[in-house]
Design a protein around this motif. Structure first.
Motif, short mmCIF file in Angstrom:
data_model
loop_
_atom_site.label_atom_id
_atom_site.label_comp_id
_atom_site.label_asym_id
_atom_site.label_seq_id
_atom_site.Cartn_x
_atom_site.Cartn_y
_atom_site.Cartn_z
N MET A 21 -30.36 -72.96 -53.88
CA MET A 21 -28.98 -72.56 -53.73
C MET A 21 -28.13 -73.82 -53.65
N THR A 22 -26.84 -73.66 -53.95
CA THR A 22 -26.00 -74.84 -53.91
C THR A 22 -25.73 -75.21 -52.45
N VAL A 52 -22.90 -75.56 -50.91
CA VAL A 52 -21.92 -74.71 -50.23
C VAL A 52 -22.52 -73.33 -49.94
N GLU A 53 -23.39 -72.86 -50.80
CA GLU A 53 -24.02 -71.56 -50.55
C GLU A 53 -24.93 -71.61 -49.32
N LEU A 74 -22.77 -70.91 -46.63
CA LEU A 74 -22.29 -69.53 -46.59
C LEU A 74 -23.35 -68.59 -46.01
N LEU A 88 -15.55 -70.12 -46.99
CA LEU A 88 -15.57 -71.30 -47.86
C LEU A 88 -14.80 -72.44 -47.22
N GLU A 89 -13.68 -72.09 -46.59
CA GLU A 89 -12.87 -73.14 -45.99
C GLU A 89 -13.59 -73.78 -44.81
N LYS A 99 -16.12 -76.03 -46.17
CA LYS A 99 -15.50 -77.26 -46.65
C LYS A 99 -15.23 -78.21 -45.49
N LEU A 143 -18.46 -79.79 -44.68
CA LEU A 143 -18.89 -80.71 -45.74
C LEU A 143 -18.11 -82.01 -45.63
N THR A 188 -18.83 -83.31 -49.41
CA THR A 188 -17.94 -82.45 -50.19
C THR A 188 -18.14 -82.61 -51.68
N GLU A 189 -18.35 -83.85 -52.10
CA GLU A 189 -18.47 -84.05 -53.55
C GLU A 189 -19.75 -83.45 -54.13
N ALA A 234 -20.77 -80.43 -53.19
CA ALA A 234 -20.73 -79.03 -52.78
C ALA A 234 -21.42 -78.08 -53.75
N ASN A 235 -21.27 -78.33 -55.05
CA ASN A 235 -21.79 -77.37 -56.02
C ASN A 235 -23.14 -77.77 -56.60
N LYS A 282 -27.28 -78.26 -56.38
CA LYS A 282 -28.39 -77.59 -55.72
C LYS A 282 -28.83 -78.42 -54.52
N ARG A 293 -25.31 -77.02 -41.76
CA ARG A 293 -25.67 -75.60 -41.86
C ARG A 293 -25.82 -74.99 -40.47
#
Ligand code: ADP
Ligand code: MG
Lengths: 419, 254
Positions: free
Chosen positions: B94-95, B97-98, B101, B130-131, B134, B137, B143-144, B146-147, B149, B165
């Motif tokens: 998963m990424t 950011v995921e 989440l 998400l915020e 962020k 992150l 943050t950079e 985030a997307n 894996k 996390r």
């Protein structure tokens, strides 16, 4: 001129051709034998080619301003992006495929449509089991049990005079309830153990159906199950007692048995589309992410406060509900069901569809369902060797492409780049 | 400072092996407490008992007046006690950011129908998650990525992601199991700063297992020393450093 522009222009031109082709190139004419498709006259086609050229060169020399607009929008909105329902490109493709699937039955033989309907049932089953096996990682070998629960729920309710569209959600709910009740004790098991217990449950349900003779008719099954109707319109030649009206009578056309077949096909298509939409939503919901997380690392999930039992149970229940929908449609289409239709081999075929397609991948599952139902029909003369070929295919798949035809690509949640 | 966690007589037996023997431990609000000891001393086992992964053979674990012995792991996590693992356990496919989440799962709108219909409430809940992701992150400097894996991150980044996390679950107690293992000196310094920031700005109390003595001595308010499952000593870094028994058994190199 960049390559991108040429490619864009080409895509636009082809899109134009496909879109306009339907409208200009083909026309439908009602004839005694049903609706016929007729190709348009050459003069129309000239317009088509001309339009296509215009679109191509227009795009080539005045590339669309869309990209620039997109940049502006991006600069303005530096927020987080939620995953869209569909990526733009695939949305368009999906619309085309759907349009094709709707028009297609009017052009082919009755037998093909019938086969396609069966295929769609397997697509639905494959997609449902995919939730359990592919997304949540729970190996369920008793999936056919829930299919049976759905089918019998419909058959029994329809005998009481309930309509198809009322029964459908009830059948789904019944299957879900069974999924929930069976899932509850077994979901603490893992891997092979879970597979064996679910296998047992599938068999138990079949044996129950076989032996609860008073309710289910035992091995004789239930026959004369009411067919679905279109807002009360029946597709039979003669109206049943107490029926509202027949389809051909209502629309004042001559009776054609093809109508019923096409109607069933379109209904199956509708159910499949609904299934796909629901699963696509699930993938973008917290529960969809939780399934994947749980599949990857159950211990980490627990350490973050996710209850593994609840997450697994939700996958099991939702998967069972889809089997229930498919089952009730199956019963409605067949008009006859017996425990014979719900043997372990059905579970194996559905599982094979999921594995073949690529666990978790919806398009893969759809393709595999088509393969698994259409290929045996094409290779009728090899019917005796069917299981052998089936086995060989699985073995070779596992050797050469263990990830399946089209491995899963999940919509990823994205944090929008700051421009 | 009020008492958050009070552990007394914690014992864990694996067959004939007494991995943890009558360990006592206290953690107050806004404290950094370290547990040190040689490999195999039973530190990770203590963590596993506290977070419900093992059922302790005997002993009491009281968190804000409530007994946690025998409680399921995910329920303990929901009470606000989360931990990282000695070996990183991210959701690798998963990424980034995921991952954050998933950790916020129970703070999200998990109503089946509001998700299915993509209601306003649902979208709002997803957006605020998400915020918040962020925000964390940014804090851990990922943050950079985030997307990306999670499995494709460098080791040090994975460690920081694991901490983030935990933090998005809005915990009260954060338990870190050898967070500096495998980090280079610069990353260790960053970690040092991050832990203090968590304590001072985010109001979490931290229970730390670590072998890096510089880190431990620098940031701990108190230290517990265990050896072969038995508590050996405890006190401020100063007291522990000068404890003759500790020096004899473990910290000879100081
Ligand atoms: N699940 C288990 N089963 C049996 N023995 C275990 C288990 N977990 C830990 N141990 C044993 O307990 C002892 C303490 O281990 P651990 O807590 O991991 O030490 P540390 O984290 O201090 O290095 C070791 O001897 C280890 O082998
Ligand atoms: Mg350890």
């Amino acid at each position: 001129m960049s390559k991108q522009v040429i490619v864009n222009a080409l895509i636009s031109a082809v899109t134009f051709l496909v879109l306009a082709g339907w409208l200009l190139g083909i026309s439908m004419q009602a004839e005694p034998g049903g609706v016929q498709l007729v190709f348009a006259e050459p003069s129309h086609l000239h317009w088509l080619w001309g339009g296509m050229a215009a679109v191509f060169f227009g795009q080539l020399f005045f590339p669309s301003q869309v990209d620039k607009l997109r940049h502006v929008a991006q600069a303005k909105k530096q927020r987080f992006k939620l995953p869209a329902m569909d990526r733009k490109g695939s949305n368009l493709v999906a619309c085309f495929v759907l349009a094709g699937a709707i028009i297609w039955p009017f052009m082919v033989s009755r037998g093909s449509v019938d086969l396609a309907t069966l295929t769609l049932i397997y697509v639905m089953l494959g997609l449902g089991l995919n939730v359990v096996v592919g997304l949540a990682g729970l190996l369920d070998l008793g999936y056919v049990g829930f299919y049976a629960v759905g089918a019998y729920s419909y058959a029994l309710l329809a005998a009481e005079g309930w309509g198809f569209w009322t029964c459908l959600p009830i059948a789904g709910a019944m299957a879900a309830l069974f999924g929930f009740l069976l899932g509850f004790p077994v979901l603490r098991l893992r891997g092979d153990y879970l597979a064996i217990v679910t296998l047992g449950f599938g068999e138990i349900i079949r044996l129950l159906l076989n032996n609860l003779t008073e309710l289910t008719g035992g091995p004789n099954g239930i026959s004369g199950i009411a067919k679905p109707t279109l807002f009360g319109l029946e597709f039979n030649r003669k109206l049943k007692d107490g029926g509202f009206d027949t389809f051909h009578n209502f629309f004042d056309i001559s009776y054609n048995s093809q109508y019923k077949v096409i109607f069933l096909y379109l209904m199956a298509l509708l159910l499949v589309v609904l299934t796909i939409i629901v699963i696509n939503r699930l993938l973008r919901m917290p529960i969809g992410r939780a399934w994947e997380a749980l599949r990857e690392d159950e211990i980490a999930c627990r350490s973050l406060g996710l209850s593994p039992t609840v997450v697994k149970l939700s996958a099991f229940t939702i998967g069972a509900a889809f089997a229930g929908f498919a089952g009730s449609f199956f019963a409605a289409r067949q008009g006859f069901i017996s425990p014979e239709s719900f043997t372990f081999i059905e579970s194996a075929i559905i599982l094979a569809i999921v594995v073949l397609g690529g666990m978790g991948s919806q398009i893969g599952v759809i393709l595999a369902a088509i393969m698994m139902t259409v290929l045996p029909e094409l290779a009728r003369e090899f019917n005796e060797y069917r299981m052998l070929m089936f086995g060989l295919m699985m073995v070779f798949m596992m050797i050469w492409r263990p990830q399946g035809l089209l491995p899963m690509s999940r919509p990823h949640m994205q944090l929008k780049q700051e421009a | 400072m009020s008492l958050l966690l009070d552990v007394t007589g914690l014992t864990m037996r694996f067959g004939g092996l007494l991995a943890v023997d009558k360990v006592a431990l206290r953690l107050h609000e806004k404290e950094v407490v370290s547990v040190i000891g040689p490999n195999g001393a039973g530190k990770t086992t203590v963590f596993n008992c506290l977070t419900g992964f093992y059922q302790p053979t005997s002993g009491q674990i009281v968190y804000r007046g409530e007994h946690l012995e025998g409680m399921k792991g995910h329920l303990i996590a929901r009470k606000g006690i989360v931990r990282t693992f000695q070996h990183v356990r991210l959701f690798k496919d998963m990424t980034v950011v995921e991952n954050l989440l998933v950790a916020q799962h129970r703070h999200l709108d998990t109503n089946f129908f509001s998700g299915l219909l993509n209601t306003k409430r649902f979208r709002k809940s997803e957006r605020s998650a998400l915020e918040f992701a962020k925000y964390w992150l940014d804090k851990v400097g990922l943050t950079e990525f985030a997307n990306r894996k999670a499995g494709n991150l460098a080791y040090g980044q994975q460690r920081r992601l694991e901490i983030a996390r935990c933090m998005v679950t809005r915990p009260e107690i954060l338990m870190l199991d050898e967070p500096a293992a495998g980090l280079n000196p610069r990353e260790t310094e960053d970690l040092d700063r991050l832990i203090l920031e968590l304590r001072d700005q985010e109001d979490v109390s931290i229970l730390l297992i670590e072998h890096d003595m510089k880190l431990v001595m620098g940031i701990s308010d108190r230290i517990y020393v265990v050896n072969q499952g038995c508590p050996l000593a405890d006190g401020t870094p100063e007291q522990v450093r000068n404890n003759p028994e500790v020096i004899k058994a473990y910290l000879g190199e100081f």
